[in-house]
Design an enzyme around this catalytic site. Sequence first.
Site, PDB file in Angstrom:
ATOM      1  CG  HIS A 111      36.730 -26.830 -29.875  1.00  0.00           C
ATOM      2  ND1 HIS A 111      36.659 -27.238 -31.036  1.00  0.00           N
ATOM      3  CD2 HIS A 111      38.464 -26.907 -29.918  1.00  0.00           C
ATOM      4  CE1 HIS A 111      38.052 -27.687 -31.834  1.00  0.00           C
ATOM      5  NE2 HIS A 111      38.719 -27.532 -31.008  1.00  0.00           N
TER       6      HIS A 111
ATOM      7  CD  GLU B 233      40.888 -24.946 -28.029  1.00  0.00           C
ATOM      8  OE1 GLU B 233      41.865 -25.268 -28.105  1.00  0.00           O
ATOM      9  OE2 GLU B 233      39.974 -24.566 -28.875  1.00  0.00           O
TER      10      GLU B 233
ATOM     11  CG  ASP C 250      43.433 -23.313 -31.789  1.00  0.00           C
ATOM     12  OD1 ASP C 250      43.930 -24.340 -31.425  1.00  0.00           O
ATOM     13  OD2 ASP C 250      42.534 -23.184 -32.208  1.00  0.00           O
TER      14      ASP C 250
ATOM     15  CG  HIS D  23      42.696 -24.793 -35.840  1.00  0.00           C
ATOM     16  ND1 HIS D  23      43.079 -25.533 -37.003  1.00  0.00           N
ATOM     17  CD2 HIS D  23      42.932 -25.752 -34.619  1.00  0.00           C
ATOM     18  CE1 HIS D  23      43.173 -26.976 -36.440  1.00  0.00           C
ATOM     19  NE2 HIS D  23      43.243 -26.974 -35.303  1.00  0.00           N
TER      20      HIS D  23
ATOM     21  CD  GLU E 109      46.145 -26.894 -29.823  1.00  0.00           C
ATOM     22  OE1 GLU E 109      47.002 -27.761 -30.442  1.00  0.00           O
ATOM     23  OE2 GLU E 109      45.061 -27.199 -29.690  1.00  0.00           O
TER      24      GLU E 109
END
Length: 303
Positions: free
Chosen positions: A47, A74, A76, A89, A155
């Site tokens: 993450h 993962e 963003d 993020h 994301e």
Amino acid sequence: MLRVVRFLIAPTLLVAITLTVLALTSKPAQTPKVLSSLGEQALVIAHRGGRGLWPENSLFAFQRASALGVDMLEMDVRLTSDGQIVVIHDDSVDRTTDGEGLVDSFTLEQLQQLDAGYSWTANGGQSYPYRDQGIVIPQLETVLQAEPAIAKVIELKVADNALVDKLCQSLETYSQRDRVIIASFYESSLQRLRERCPGVATSASPSSIRLLIAMNWLGLSSVLSPSYQVLQIPPRHSGVELASSALFESAKARGLSVQLWTINEQPVMRKLLNLGAQGLITDYPDRALQLLGRPTRISALSE
């Protein structure tokens, strides 16, 4: 009474026919190449690159997590004021850097003058080992170039058509279409991405997740034909327990890979894996690897 029965028969038959047709024509999702290449093992997904171990969403973190042996990274993404995709993020730089202001108010050059390792601490602020170490907010293209082989979850943090279009272009340029899963809380962004990047794997939006959960509760999940390939959910949301063997089984029957976020403690990891989770999105990928009996020592990093 007879009139009431007659009144109810027609809509009941219509619903029954509709559900039958949907059940007969529904198709499960096809396993995307990004997942089929990883086999059947439970996946360890770092993450934000493993934000419990290193400064989040930094190239430093992604390279260390990759060397650690995680299955996926993962991250963003957002756009800068000059239209470049950067990996961060928050909508502002305040929490993770030594700067202040909204991400989209900076150019790429301005953002990369900030210290993205400035705020990271493992001991509640007693020390900040990554300050002044040259860690910057990375451009997505830099990450794709530096770590082309490892699978990624990307994301989209904003509902922005320009972000979707530029991401599609980058995935094509760097041959990453089969190496990514695209996630977003915005259904509109996911729909546009599916149109602009057909074949690129996506995860379910919140509205799709709610529909799957509702249909599963009604025993009707078999009528769904998912437009997504991955179900990424927290174990609980708004006081409701989402993680259950029944939901996981229904999701798998529809061809979906079930991945849970953000799972940091080993007892919870073990419980979710026993329920049937296929992936753990975690700030501490070393803990997940250890639980799975996999190596937790970082291999040599190339210069």
